[in-house]
Design a protein around this motif. Structure first.
Motif: not given
Length: 138
Positions: A131-137
């Motif tokens: 999720r973080a790799e894709q800019g998700g919070v």
């Protein structure tokens, strides 16, 4: 004597690992059986959803259905994760798993269910990373 003790320990460790794997499989099979009942009709879905998500009293049936589908998806995905980790599946299966998870972890409902209902801490960490790799919070 030392060889006998070593063999006994190896057998004990292998037996424990098999029992753990079988326990996880039985748990996931129980969820599958529950899902069959829950999706049998909307009334069963409402009851089960209220038991597992008591703050969802005003949710529409489609939100409830989505929540349970997300839970259903978690079972095979986490099973693949465990299978790769335990050496029961080829390491390449992790690539396919990550590809499946990339889109799913961006969905807030799916992601929150991973955080709240996943049994595997390492699986939760994988989902957080994706999720973080894709800019998700997080």
């Amino acid at each position: 004597m030392a060889i006998t003790v070593l063999i006994a320990r190896l057998v004990q460790r292998a037996t424990r690992q098999i029992a753990r794997i079988e326990h996880g499989r039985d748990l996931r099979n129980s969820w599958i059986a529950l899902d069959t009942v829950v999706f049998g009709d909307d009334r069963s879905l409402r009851i089960a959803d209220l038991l597992t998500s008591p703050n969802s009293t005003d949710d529409e049936i489609e939100d409830r259905r989505k929540r349970w589908i997300c839970l259903m998806l978690l079972n095979p995905l986490s099973t693949v994760f465990i299978g790769v980790r335990e050496g029961l599946m080829e390491p390449e299966a992790m690539i396919a798993l990550e590809n499946h998870l990339r889109g799913l972890v961006l969905d807030d409902m799916f992601y929150s269910l991973i955080q709240e209902h996943s049994y595997e801490a390492d699986f939760v960490h994988l989902c957080r990373r994706l999720r973080a790799e894709q800019g998700g919070v997080p």
